[in-house]
Write an enzyme that holds these catalytic residues in place. Structure first.
Site, PDB file in Angstrom:
ATOM      1  N   GLY A  13       6.033   7.956   6.903  1.00 24.78           N
ATOM      2  CA  GLY A  13       4.525   8.405   6.346  1.00 24.78           C
ATOM      3  C   GLY A  13       4.122   7.521   5.445  1.00 24.78           C
ATOM      4  N   ARG A  17      -2.199  10.745   0.549  1.00 29.83           N
ATOM      5  CA  ARG A  17      -2.797  11.522  -0.680  1.00 29.83           C
ATOM      6  C   ARG A  17      -2.365  10.856  -1.920  1.00 29.83           C
ATOM      7  NH1 ARG A  17      -1.899  17.392   0.595  1.00 29.83           N
ATOM      8  NH2 ARG A  17      -0.322  16.761   2.338  1.00 29.83           N
ATOM      9  N   LYS A  24       5.185   5.942   0.195  1.00 30.92           N
ATOM     10  CA  LYS A  24       5.635   7.158  -0.485  1.00 30.92           C
ATOM     11  C   LYS A  24       7.006   7.290  -0.841  1.00 30.92           C
ATOM     12  CE  LYS A  24       5.056  11.415   1.294  1.00 30.92           C
ATOM     13  NZ  LYS A  24       4.421  12.807   1.624  1.00 30.92           N
ATOM     14  N   GLY A  89       4.294  11.673  14.966  1.00 33.98           N
ATOM     15  CA  GLY A  89       4.950  13.227  14.704  1.00 33.98           C
ATOM     16  C   GLY A  89       6.354  12.998  14.496  1.00 33.98           C
ATOM     17  N   ASN A 182       9.355  26.575   6.928  1.00 39.01           N
ATOM     18  CA  ASN A 182      10.370  25.656   7.452  1.00 39.01           C
ATOM     19  C   ASN A 182      10.183  24.335   6.436  1.00 39.01           C
ATOM     20  OD1 ASN A 182      11.889  23.538   8.824  1.00 39.01           O
ATOM     21  ND2 ASN A 182       9.941  22.858   9.840  1.00 39.01           N
ATOM     22  N   ARG A 342      16.014  -8.556 -27.484  1.00 37.37           N
ATOM     23  CA  ARG A 342      15.508  -8.678 -26.192  1.00 37.37           C
ATOM     24  C   ARG A 342      16.841  -9.335 -25.456  1.00 37.37           C
ATOM     25  NH1 ARG A 342      11.585 -13.470 -27.480  1.00 37.37           N
ATOM     26  NH2 ARG A 342      11.740 -13.767 -25.414  1.00 37.37           N
ATOM     27  N   TYR A 396      12.773 -24.046 -29.858  1.00 38.86           N
ATOM     28  CA  TYR A 396      11.852 -24.526 -28.590  1.00 38.86           C
ATOM     29  C   TYR A 396      10.868 -25.647 -29.324  1.00 38.86           C
ATOM     30  CZ  TYR A 396       8.339 -24.145 -24.923  1.00 38.86           C
ATOM     31  OH  TYR A 396       7.823 -24.351 -23.714  1.00 38.86           O
ATOM     32  N   SER A 414      17.519 -17.099 -48.331  1.00 33.15           N
ATOM     33  CA  SER A 414      16.241 -16.592 -47.536  1.00 33.15           C
ATOM     34  C   SER A 414      15.449 -17.695 -47.234  1.00 33.15           C
ATOM     35  CB  SER A 414      15.624 -15.650 -48.706  1.00 33.15           C
ATOM     36  OG  SER A 414      16.116 -14.542 -48.598  1.00 33.15           O
TER      37      SER A 414
END
Ligand code: UD1
Ligand code: CA
Length: 468
Positions: A13, A17, A24, A89, A182, A342, A396, A414
């Site tokens: 299907g 909708r 789906k 069907g 059903n 990360r 980098y 620091s």
């Protein structure tokens, strides 16, 4: 001899909708595709029942996406696809399965399920199968329920010895008033399918081949009525998808609470289906846990934390508003508040990552402290090393990424920058405010800052408001 079953899942299907691009069956709820739930339930049932099983997925609309999904599925060895070129069907869909996978005719039983019903569980299939097995003369059973709103469903018309199903479009007013409907889930003896499937015609209002025609009054078939419609709820719209997502959420939270996880405000928490949380853990309000996240025992997660595909081991705490993705946090660690881990962040036992610290692809050994405002990327840091506030790995160079290696029991003052590649040994000391471009050996002291010049009375030359 082991009995065999073909588990046929109808997924051709388009799901018009839903108004989404993917088929789906691949729409996601609680972090998994709709199809995942049905496949798990069907295979789980077969395994519990000692049946040797294979799944036949009937695919149509954008089948290449379903095939891609299948290719990474942990149980792909048991999954096959069958292409239904044109959707004519549900009976035509089952035919497409046998046409593409003719060995499915050899299985003792054929189970038919829809792909868009993620609340279905193995237990429903077990109940259905038990009903079929209880009477050796039966050739098929259909799962039914009394619908609150039967609109759209096929109605169950009980006959003798069997029953039949009339689709809403073909039903008379009186038939439409029948509330037993059903579900679209069946288990049949395959020989019955072989006898009847080929003769199903499409002379009805929709011009479709109805699988429901496998059930006729004169056949030895039986409806098996379930007490609740919930397990069979199908998804046709994004609104229904959201409703089912909340039901799955409630189910998941219930399971976790039974397993000893405490939620301060469960209504505000989102947890994907695949997430595991150990006993004694406490989850604060507004927490999101996604994908393959695993929390060990006694883990605390404060408000606003967002954690995806990460492992947090026993006794660790994720403080408010931290963001973790692809991270591994060992035992008794504190992360945050407002920290970001990360992919590839590996934080050792009893370490501490404080506020406004970002860690990427770095391995921190036991007892490392990075307590304030820092970026740690492509680094390795040894045991008990303390990193001061405002530390930066300059990893980098605009083209390549380089590593920063720091030994154990080292002190970095620091506001230091490490111009990678660079390495600092064990028991070393780097003075505050240093931009380190050269290695510092074990036991060494590194300082890299201009020495201070102080001139008495010279400030007034720089101040805007001059005092006369
Ligand atoms: C079907 C049943 C109906 C039942 C309802 C339960 C028939 C004729 N009717 O209705 O009695 O109450 O399910 O939800 O079977 N599919 C294909 N290929 C096709 C047509 C459908 O693969 O050519 C798949 C769909 O993707 C879906 C499933 O079959 O997963 C059911 O199709 P759907 O159109 O939703 O069934 P209904 O006709 O509404
Ligand atoms: Ca239809």
């Amino acid at each position: 001899m082991t009995e065999t079953i073909g588990l046929v899942i109808l997924a051709a299907g388009k799901g018009t909708r839903m108004k989404i691009e993917t088929p789906k069956a691949l729409a996601r709820t609680a972090g998994r595709a709709l199809l995942d739930y049905v496949v798990d339930a069907a295979l789980g049932f077969a395994e519990d029942s000692g049946l040797s099983a294979e799944v036949g997925l009937v695919v149509g609309h954008r089948k290449e996406l379903v095939e891609a999904w299948l290719s990474t599925h942990p149980k792909r060895d048991q999954l096959r696809t069958a292409w239904q070129q044109e959707q004519k069907g549900t009976a035509d869909a089952l035919k497409a399965c046998f046409l593409n996978l003719p060995h499915f005719w050899n299985y003792d039983y054929t189970l038919v399920a829809c792909a868009d019903t993620p609340l279905i569980q193995a237990s429903e299939f077990r109940t259905l199968f038990a009903a079929l097995q209880a009477d050796p003369s039966l050739v098929g059973v259909a799962a039914t329920f009394d619908a609150r709103d039967p609109k759209g469903y096929g109605r169950i018309l009980r006959g003798h010895p069997g029953f039949h199903i009339v689709e809403e479009k073909d039903a008379t007013d009186a038939e439409r008033r029948v509330s037993e409907v059903n579900s679209g889930f069946y288990i049949l003896r395959t020989r019955h399918v072989r006898e009847v499937l080929g003769s199903i015609r499409n002379d009805n209002k929709s011009g479709e081949f109805y699988l429901t025609d496998l059930f006729q009054d004169q056949f030895s078939v039986r409806p098996v009525k379930f007490p609740s419609e919930e397990p069979f709820l199908g998804i046709n719209t994004l609104e229904q998808l959201a409703e089912v997502t909340s039901l799955l959420r409630v189910q998941k939270l219930r399971d976790l609470m039974l397993g000893g996880v405490e939620f301060l405000n469960p209504a505000t928490v989102h947890i994907d289906h695949g997430v595991i949380i150990g006993a004694g853990s406490i989850i604060y309000p507004n927490v999101t846990l996604l994908g393959h996240t695993i929390l060990g025992d006694r883990v605390v997660v404060e408000s606003g934390a967002f954690i995806r595909d990460s492992e947090i081991r026993a006794g660790s705490e994720i403080l408010a508003n931290s963001y973790l993705e692809g991270a591994l946090v060992h035992e008794e660690v504190t992360i945050g508040p407002m920290a970001r881990l990360r992919t590839g962040a590996d934080v050792g036992t009893e370490s501490k990552i404080g506020n406004f610290v970002e860690v990427k692809k770095s391995k921190l050994a036991k007892g490392v402290k990075v307590s304030h405002l820092s970026y740690v990327g492509d680094a390795e840091i040894g045991e008990n090393t303390n990193i001061g506030c405002s530390f930066i790995t300059c990893n980098y160079d605009g083209v390549n990424k380089h590593k920063t290696l720091i030994g154990s029991d080292t002190f970095i003052g620091s506001d230091c920058q490490m111009i990678a590649p660079v390495s600092i040994g064990d028991d070393a000391f780097v003075a505050a405010g240093s931009t380190i471009t050269k290695d510092v050996p074990s036991g060494g002291f590194g300082i890299a800052r201009a020495s201070q010049v102080t001139k008495d009375g010279a400030a007034r030359r720089f101040l805007k408001t001059k005092k006369s």
